[in-house]
Design an enzyme around this catalytic site. Structure first.
Site, mmCIF file in Angstrom:
data_model
loop_
_atom_site.group_PDB
_atom_site.id
_atom_site.type_symbol
_atom_site.label_atom_id
_atom_site.label_comp_id
_atom_site.label_asym_id
_atom_site.label_seq_id
_atom_site.Cartn_x
_atom_site.Cartn_y
_atom_site.Cartn_z
ATOM 1 N N TRP A 27 0.847 -1.190 0.000
ATOM 2 C CA TRP A 27 0.000 0.000 0.000
ATOM 3 C C TRP A 27 0.884 1.242 0.000
ATOM 4 O O TRP A 27 1.956 1.236 0.551
ATOM 5 C CB TRP A 27 -0.869 0.013 1.258
ATOM 6 N N GLU A 63 -0.183 -8.227 7.351
ATOM 7 C CA GLU A 63 0.555 -9.431 6.941
ATOM 8 C C GLU A 63 2.034 -9.361 7.316
ATOM 9 O O GLU A 63 2.750 -10.346 7.155
ATOM 10 C CB GLU A 63 0.424 -9.647 5.425
ATOM 11 N N LEU A 91 0.924 3.127 7.204
ATOM 12 C CA LEU A 91 -0.489 3.156 7.578
ATOM 13 C C LEU A 91 -0.939 4.594 7.739
ATOM 14 O O LEU A 91 -0.269 5.393 8.400
ATOM 15 C CB LEU A 91 -0.700 2.375 8.877
ATOM 16 N N ILE A 92 -2.068 4.921 7.124
ATOM 17 C CA ILE A 92 -2.572 6.295 7.186
ATOM 18 C C ILE A 92 -4.016 6.275 7.655
ATOM 19 O O ILE A 92 -4.837 5.499 7.154
ATOM 20 C CB ILE A 92 -2.441 6.972 5.804
ATOM 21 N N HIS A 98 -10.155 1.145 11.131
ATOM 22 C CA HIS A 98 -9.217 0.161 10.591
ATOM 23 C C HIS A 98 -7.766 0.505 10.946
ATOM 24 O O HIS A 98 -6.996 -0.357 11.383
ATOM 25 C CB HIS A 98 -9.395 0.120 9.070
ATOM 26 N N PHE A 123 11.189 -1.974 13.736
ATOM 27 C CA PHE A 123 9.850 -1.429 13.546
ATOM 28 C C PHE A 123 9.849 -0.413 12.400
ATOM 29 O O PHE A 123 10.061 0.780 12.608
ATOM 30 C CB PHE A 123 9.354 -0.780 14.846
#
Lengths: 164, 164, 164, 164, 164
Positions: A27, A63, A91-92, A98, A123
């Site tokens: 993504w 995942e 991640l946004i 979510h 991380f």
């Protein structure tokens, strides 16, 4: 600089004998690509050989933890065990919850994964409220922040060598 | 598109030898049904045979993690082991804190379940603040978003084949 | 005093036979240094010998839990096992959600690490909303608060001796 | 109805061979009693024999997870093993943060308990912001909502039989 | 009463054969002392002998889980095994996020500790937003609330005897 107090290396680390895996989600590809490049650049600068940087992908950040385990096990089966793995995801925050649940479960599992796999798991996940925040942390906004992938590459080499 | 940067497949995956389980909760049936259909459609398009897509249900999302374990074990007992499981649920914020605690505990346990079961467990749970958000993510609102069940089907095939 | 009701020692503890590890992150160096000094000062005052205070670093706070494990194992391999470890980090809220997820996963893992390592793991992490809050808790703002590193040093000696 | 999309049974389940334990906390007794009655009524309607519904109590919701384990083990020692357990508690937001931490830790542990005990553990805990919300979910406010104890009874029978 | 619906004992429990450990933190001493006294008073009223109530301390609440383990193991080594442990701490919201992370990690670990130690671990931690809230729950504000230490003492005796 949005994040103050950035730490410096305490000594020079030599990654010439290390094999490092980078596992990234797909993504937000442009940002991911920049972060992966940043990590590779730093790994190379710390003497990790290009052929010892193994790159693989998974669909999304959820995942990353189990994918890291499968990735590490596969490299071991191939006789090419990894000394550290850098899971990378972006991640946004969206309009549902979510973001929160994926960030939370992924972070906790990556933390535990260090102990499960017995090698350092860095991380490499950006948990941003806006796209611009993520771009800045990938070094894509000129003059704003540095590419955090570099920090992750440095951390991988340090953590894989320091306590041997 | 409410969720930007959607990832693309990095290669074509072939699911022709896979058995995939779909375990879905029964709340918000219309939305669930659409998501399950989206997952099936994608699985078929990646060559999973229709008879190798096994569908089962549990009452609610809290039952998804342990139900997945029971489901996977039962298929193994039947001599038809699953290669991945897609737990599907739709959670929508209500007036109590039920939503938050169910989302949180379910997400964490599904994450861990990958490691417990040793096969990929895809995160097929929508954690929405409104019914409309859930409908949009099930492809039920024309022109708004795509059916996320498709992503889950694709992730199942990829994760079940990539690291073999 | 911002934190009221500070606890007092219930008795004098003697650390003269103890080996204590301090593992600190390198972000926000000035504050970290002050906290480490506070911990050392207190350890010395409780009779821990200077040569039995072992100091090592990791890049950031996320590395503290697994780094502590590697650190403890290495000292054991060297025949110089630690009786307690004090992981020290300074986390300050930024504009993304990085702070929340790092604080949360690090705290939980340090808690569990006590049980995993079988020696006391002291919580030497400041989780602050501003830089000034962190400075105050490191004793760097005259007349405002005390250096929390001292509490951590005292806790390490107490926890390492009390239940023997 | 405050919670929309309530799931329906996918088939008729027969509980005539099952032994079901109900373990309930004793706070908010009137509401608890109604929920327990709702669960019993549904269990009976699914052919569970009255003498096979075992009821026990613990002081509060924090005691539900470990109490469930002790309860299940005791019934096993008595030669009367349970096929599922329904822990029931009613938590209502107060002025401190007690509600949040009890809800969170109890939910997570009940989730894990399914895996620890190897029998279904139903989530029979209301996590409400007001007393009225809890009363409504226990069927105590005429015409507002149904008694959630019924859902829990149905889930227990389904989960205890479906994957055999 | 700020917390409504307080549960009553379902029967009389007899603690005359029990050994109960109380492990308390030392922050907010006046409140802690009152809570400990409340617990002791209730234990005595349920026939626990004064010499079978063992009291020990740790510095802060973060030390309660691992301290409880060390405490329980030490009493076992001394041939005086405990039948339950009551960890007592008072946490009050400060200006940083320290309160949240300590409350969260401590609560989760005390929950798990029941399972790890195999004896009941009572949740004797106040998680308050103000000092006054804590004082009220320790019975220190005349006419406002009862001393929660009494609940914890009663829970310890009940949980240690009920499922034998």
């Amino acid at each position: 600089m949005a994040i103050g107090g950035l730490g410096q290396l305490d000594q020079e680390y030599d990654g010439s004998n290390l094999r490092i895996g980078i596992l990234h989600a797909r993504w937000n590809k442009e940002i991911i690509d920049a972060l992966v490049e940043g990590a590779i650049k730093k790994l190379l600068s710390l003497n990790v050989k290009r052929e010892n940087i193994i790159i693989e992908t998974v669909p999304g950040s959820f995942e990353l933890p189990y994918g890291s385990k499968l990735f590490v096990e596969k490299q071991k089966r191939l006789g090419k065990p990894l000394d550290a793995v850098i899971p990378i995801g972006v991640l946004i925050k969206g309009s549902t919850m979510h973001f929160e649940y994926i960030c939370d479960s992924t972070t906790h599992q990556l933390m535990k994964l260090n102990f499960e796999l017995g090698i350092p798991v860095i991380f490499g996940v950006l948990t941003c409220l806006t796209l611009e925040q993520a771009e800045a942390r990938a070094g894509l906004i000129e003059g704003k922040m540095h590419n955090h992938g570099e920090d992750w590459g440095a951390a991988a080499v340090e953590m894989a060598t320091k306590f041997n």
